[in-house]
Design a protein around this motif. Structure first.
Motif, PDB file in Angstrom:
ATOM      1  N   LYS A   1     -52.842 -34.904 -57.370  1.00 15.14           N
ATOM      2  CA  LYS A   1     -53.679 -35.581 -56.373  1.00 15.14           C
ATOM      3  C   LYS A   1     -52.827 -36.481 -55.482  1.00 15.14           C
ATOM      4  CE  LYS A   1     -57.854 -38.507 -56.147  1.00 15.14           C
ATOM      5  NZ  LYS A   1     -57.342 -39.649 -55.370  1.00 15.14           N
ATOM      6  N   ARG A   2     -51.952 -37.249 -56.089  1.00 17.98           N
ATOM      7  CA  ARG A   2     -51.097 -38.149 -55.315  1.00 17.98           C
ATOM      8  C   ARG A   2     -50.141 -37.363 -54.405  1.00 17.98           C
ATOM      9  NH1 ARG A   2     -54.137 -41.539 -55.884  1.00 17.98           N
ATOM     10  NH2 ARG A   2     -53.855 -43.640 -56.714  1.00 17.98           N
ATOM     11  N   ARG A   3     -49.600 -36.275 -54.904  1.00 17.01           N
ATOM     12  CA  ARG A   3     -48.666 -35.487 -54.084  1.00 17.01           C
ATOM     13  C   ARG A   3     -49.389 -34.836 -52.915  1.00 17.01           C
ATOM     14  NH1 ARG A   3     -44.976 -32.942 -59.051  1.00 17.01           N
ATOM     15  NH2 ARG A   3     -43.883 -34.902 -59.494  1.00 17.01           N
ATOM     16  N   LEU A   4     -50.588 -34.357 -53.138  1.00 12.85           N
ATOM     17  CA  LEU A   4     -51.379 -33.821 -52.031  1.00 12.85           C
ATOM     18  C   LEU A   4     -51.653 -34.918 -51.002  1.00 12.85           C
ATOM     19  CD1 LEU A   4     -53.147 -31.647 -50.667  1.00 12.85           C
ATOM     20  CD2 LEU A   4     -55.044 -32.456 -52.107  1.00 12.85           C
ATOM     21  N   GLU A   5     -52.018 -36.084 -51.464  1.00 10.09           N
ATOM     22  CA  GLU A   5     -52.315 -37.190 -50.552  1.00 10.09           C
ATOM     23  C   GLU A   5     -51.096 -37.577 -49.721  1.00 10.09           C
ATOM     24  OE1 GLU A   5     -55.813 -39.203 -53.340  1.00 10.09           O
ATOM     25  OE2 GLU A   5     -53.751 -39.954 -53.438  1.00 10.09           O
ATOM     26  N   ARG A   6     -49.924 -37.527 -50.331  1.00 12.12           N
ATOM     27  CA  ARG A   6     -48.698 -37.813 -49.579  1.00 12.12           C
ATOM     28  C   ARG A   6     -48.470 -36.770 -48.494  1.00 12.12           C
ATOM     29  NH1 ARG A   6     -44.175 -37.756 -53.731  1.00 12.12           N
ATOM     30  NH2 ARG A   6     -42.890 -37.939 -51.846  1.00 12.12           N
ATOM     31  N   ALA A   7     -48.730 -35.503 -48.824  1.00 11.55           N
ATOM     32  CA  ALA A   7     -48.576 -34.442 -47.830  1.00 11.55           C
ATOM     33  C   ALA A   7     -49.572 -34.619 -46.691  1.00 11.55           C
ATOM     34  CB  ALA A   7     -48.756 -33.076 -48.483  1.00 11.55           C
ATOM     35  N   LEU A   8     -50.797 -34.993 -47.024  1.00 17.59           N
ATOM     36  CA  LEU A   8     -51.821 -35.185 -46.006  1.00 17.59           C
ATOM     37  C   LEU A   8     -51.506 -36.371 -45.101  1.00 17.59           C
ATOM     38  CD1 LEU A   8     -55.052 -34.528 -48.116  1.00 17.59           C
ATOM     39  CD2 LEU A   8     -54.015 -33.029 -46.406  1.00 17.59           C
ATOM     40  N   ALA A   9     -50.860 -37.390 -45.672  1.00 19.69           N
ATOM     41  CA  ALA A   9     -50.530 -38.566 -44.880  1.00 19.69           C
ATOM     42  C   ALA A   9     -49.571 -38.237 -43.742  1.00 19.69           C
ATOM     43  CB  ALA A   9     -49.928 -39.652 -45.773  1.00 19.69           C
ATOM     44  N   GLY A  10     -48.748 -37.220 -43.925  1.00 17.57           N
ATOM     45  CA  GLY A  10     -47.793 -36.834 -42.892  1.00 17.57           C
ATOM     46  C   GLY A  10     -48.215 -35.634 -42.076  1.00 17.57           C
ATOM     47  N   PHE A  11     -49.475 -35.208 -42.261  1.00 16.59           N
ATOM     48  CA  PHE A  11     -49.950 -33.999 -41.580  1.00 16.59           C
ATOM     49  C   PHE A  11     -50.804 -34.356 -40.378  1.00 16.59           C
ATOM     50  CE2 PHE A  11     -53.177 -30.594 -41.148  1.00 16.59           C
ATOM     51  CZ  PHE A  11     -52.322 -29.533 -40.855  1.00 16.59           C
ATOM     52  N   GLN A  12     -50.552 -33.704 -39.289  1.00 14.71           N
ATOM     53  CA  GLN A  12     -51.332 -33.903 -38.070  1.00 14.71           C
ATOM     54  C   GLN A  12     -52.396 -32.814 -37.982  1.00 14.71           C
ATOM     55  OE1 GLN A  12     -50.845 -36.574 -36.013  1.00 14.71           O
ATOM     56  NE2 GLN A  12     -49.297 -37.207 -37.497  1.00 14.71           N
ATOM     57  N   GLY A  13     -53.627 -33.171 -38.174  1.00 17.06           N
ATOM     58  CA  GLY A  13     -54.699 -32.190 -38.114  1.00 17.06           C
ATOM     59  C   GLY A  13     -55.882 -32.638 -38.950  1.00 17.06           C
ATOM     60  N   ASP A  14     -57.017 -31.997 -38.732  1.00 12.52           N
ATOM     61  CA  ASP A  14     -58.238 -32.333 -39.463  1.00 12.52           C
ATOM     62  C   ASP A  14     -58.265 -31.607 -40.798  1.00 12.52           C
ATOM     63  OD1 ASP A  14     -59.174 -33.925 -37.382  1.00 12.52           O
ATOM     64  OD2 ASP A  14     -60.110 -32.217 -36.375  1.00 12.52           O
ATOM     65  N   VAL A  15     -58.530 -32.354 -41.849  1.00 15.61           N
ATOM     66  CA  VAL A  15     -58.548 -31.792 -43.199  1.00 15.61           C
ATOM     67  C   VAL A  15     -59.743 -32.367 -43.960  1.00 15.61           C
ATOM     68  CG1 VAL A  15     -57.316 -31.574 -45.386  1.00 15.61           C
ATOM     69  CG2 VAL A  15     -56.034 -31.604 -43.241  1.00 15.61           C
ATOM     70  N   SER A  16     -60.405 -31.524 -44.732  1.00 14.16           N
ATOM     71  CA  SER A  16     -61.431 -32.002 -45.660  1.00 14.16           C
ATOM     72  C   SER A  16     -61.020 -31.579 -47.066  1.00 14.16           C
ATOM     73  CB  SER A  16     -62.806 -31.424 -45.317  1.00 14.16           C
ATOM     74  OG  SER A  16     -62.861 -30.036 -45.572  1.00 14.16           O
ATOM     75  N   VAL A  17     -61.300 -32.428 -48.035  1.00 17.86           N
ATOM     76  CA  VAL A  17     -60.939 -32.156 -49.426  1.00 17.86           C
ATOM     77  C   VAL A  17     -62.194 -32.213 -50.287  1.00 17.86           C
ATOM     78  CG1 VAL A  17     -59.559 -32.865 -51.408  1.00 17.86           C
ATOM     79  CG2 VAL A  17     -58.644 -33.162 -49.084  1.00 17.86           C
ATOM     80  N   GLN A  18     -62.410 -31.171 -51.063  1.00 18.48           N
ATOM     81  CA  GLN A  18     -63.509 -31.151 -52.017  1.00 18.48           C
ATOM     82  C   GLN A  18     -62.939 -31.045 -53.425  1.00 18.48           C
ATOM     83  OE1 GLN A  18     -67.106 -28.797 -51.276  1.00 18.48           O
ATOM     84  NE2 GLN A  18     -66.200 -28.138 -49.340  1.00 18.48           N
ATOM     85  N   TRP A  19     -63.481 -31.845 -54.322  1.00 15.63           N
ATOM     86  CA  TRP A  19     -63.019 -31.848 -55.707  1.00 15.63           C
ATOM     87  C   TRP A  19     -63.949 -30.979 -56.540  1.00 15.63           C
ATOM     88  CZ3 TRP A  19     -58.316 -33.639 -56.343  1.00 15.63           C
ATOM     89  CH2 TRP A  19     -57.818 -34.524 -55.375  1.00 15.63           C
ATOM     90  N   ARG A  20     -63.402 -29.910 -57.082  1.00 14.21           N
ATOM     91  CA  ARG A  20     -64.164 -28.948 -57.862  1.00 14.21           C
ATOM     92  C   ARG A  20     -64.021 -29.221 -59.365  1.00 14.21           C
ATOM     93  NH1 ARG A  20     -67.689 -26.864 -54.287  1.00 14.21           N
ATOM     94  NH2 ARG A  20     -66.698 -25.708 -52.577  1.00 14.21           N
ATOM     95  N   SER A  21     -65.040 -28.844 -60.096  1.00 17.23           N
ATOM     96  CA  SER A  21     -65.071 -29.114 -61.535  1.00 17.23           C
ATOM     97  C   SER A  21     -64.286 -28.086 -62.336  1.00 17.23           C
ATOM     98  CB  SER A  21     -66.527 -29.108 -62.029  1.00 17.23           C
ATOM     99  OG  SER A  21     -67.311 -30.026 -61.309  1.00 17.23           O
ATOM    100  N   PHE A  22     -63.616 -28.583 -63.370  1.00 20.58           N
ATOM    101  CA  PHE A  22     -62.925 -27.728 -64.341  1.00 20.58           C
ATOM    102  C   PHE A  22     -62.825 -28.535 -65.628  1.00 20.58           C
ATOM    103  CE2 PHE A  22     -59.550 -25.643 -66.604  1.00 20.58           C
ATOM    104  CZ  PHE A  22     -59.555 -24.321 -66.172  1.00 20.58           C
ATOM    105  N   GLN A  23     -63.260 -27.961 -66.728  1.00 22.56           N
ATOM    106  CA  GLN A  23     -63.136 -28.636 -68.020  1.00 22.56           C
ATOM    107  C   GLN A  23     -62.033 -27.994 -68.842  1.00 22.56           C
ATOM    108  OE1 GLN A  23     -67.520 -28.894 -69.350  1.00 22.56           O
ATOM    109  NE2 GLN A  23     -66.527 -30.724 -70.173  1.00 22.56           N
ATOM    110  N   LEU A  24     -61.028 -28.770 -69.164  1.00 25.97           N
ATOM    111  CA  LEU A  24     -59.944 -28.253 -69.982  1.00 25.97           C
ATOM    112  C   LEU A  24     -60.438 -27.889 -71.378  1.00 25.97           C
ATOM    113  CD1 LEU A  24     -57.045 -30.650 -68.964  1.00 25.97           C
ATOM    114  CD2 LEU A  24     -57.098 -28.169 -68.637  1.00 25.97           C
ATOM    115  N   ASP A  25     -61.325 -28.702 -71.913  1.00 28.87           N
ATOM    116  CA  ASP A  25     -61.833 -28.433 -73.265  1.00 28.87           C
ATOM    117  C   ASP A  25     -63.310 -28.797 -73.346  1.00 28.87           C
ATOM    118  OD1 ASP A  25     -62.266 -27.963 -75.905  1.00 28.87           O
ATOM    119  OD2 ASP A  25     -60.825 -29.432 -76.661  1.00 28.87           O
TER     120      ASP A  25
END
Length: 232
Positions: A19-43
């Motif tokens: 999540k943090r690495r994606l956010e760092r990439a987005l901080a330096g990106f010029q353009g419109d972006v939307s992020v949706q958090w999808r569910s996944f259960q490891l256990d």
């Protein structure tokens, strides 16, 4: 507009790093972006209402010694610190995350999903909060700017369970068996908490027409959690 869908679990240490690495990439990106958090259960079989120390549950699950678990935690804690995250596995407790994922869909419906996602992961990894407990979850919803009473009601009445199931079904359709997993415009897939450059490249290549197949099962050293590696 680039639409990013992220499959992850609240209790996945690599998911917070990713999540943090994606956010760092987005901080330096010029353009419109939307992020949706999808569910996944490891256990999904994690008992409800039994918040045991994660070191104990992980050692039992993996058949590992206490020393091996400590080494694993030390490594991922060090990597998390490089992203500005303070993991405290001495405080972390196991939790069934189904209700947390339901609450994230409640938050999405009220425009505060990103805020709640951050609150829940910080609460789990840094504060030792029981993210399987309804009162704790509702309090985190309030801290994320949501109506705490409405959050309690949504948790009590089973709301958004179908949305969680739909996310998990879509993950299966994509062949996702480990998280975090990032999908850009339903075309470009990134498996695991990859380095910053990989996310930057995915943003540039988000117009590709073919979804890359996700990587195979990975262990906790690869930047990805599977159901038998690091469900903590």
């Amino acid at each position: 507009m680039i639409e990013i869908e992220v499959w992850s679990d609240i209790v996945c240490p690599w998911c917070y790093i990713g999540k943090r690495r994606l956010e760092r990439a987005l901080a330096g990106f010029q353009g419109d972006v939307s992020v949706q958090w999808r569910s996944f259960q490891l256990d999904p079989s994690t008992p409800v209402g039994d918040p045991r120390p994660v070191s104990e549950s992980l050692a039992a699950k993996m058949g590992a010694s206490a020393a091996q678990v400590r080494d694993m935690f030390a490594r991922v804690t060090s990597i998390a610190a490089e992203e500005g995250l303070a993991y405290d596995f001495d405080r972390a407790r196991t939790a069934n995350t189904l209700d947390a994922h339901r609450l994230l869909h409640f938050a999405k419906a009220h425009g505060r999903q990103a805020e709640l996602k951050e609150r829940l992961m910080h609460a789990y990894f840094t504060e030792g909060a029981d993210v399987g407990d309804h009162a704790t979850l509702a309090a985190q919803a309030g801290a994320a700017g949501l109506d705490e009473v409405a959050a309690k009601q949504a948790l009590a009445d089973g709301s958004y369970a179908a949305d969680v199931e739909a996310d998990i079904a879509q993950a299966r359709a994509y062949g996702i068996n480990g998280v975090p997993f990032f999908v850009f415009n339903q075309r470009v897939g990134v498996s695991g908490a990859q380095p910053l450059e990989v996310f930057e490249q995915a943003l540039r290549q988000s117009s590709l027409t073919v979804l890359r197949a996700p990587a195979g099962s990975a262990d906790a050293s690869s930047g990805e959690c599977t159901d038998d590696s690091c469900a903590v």
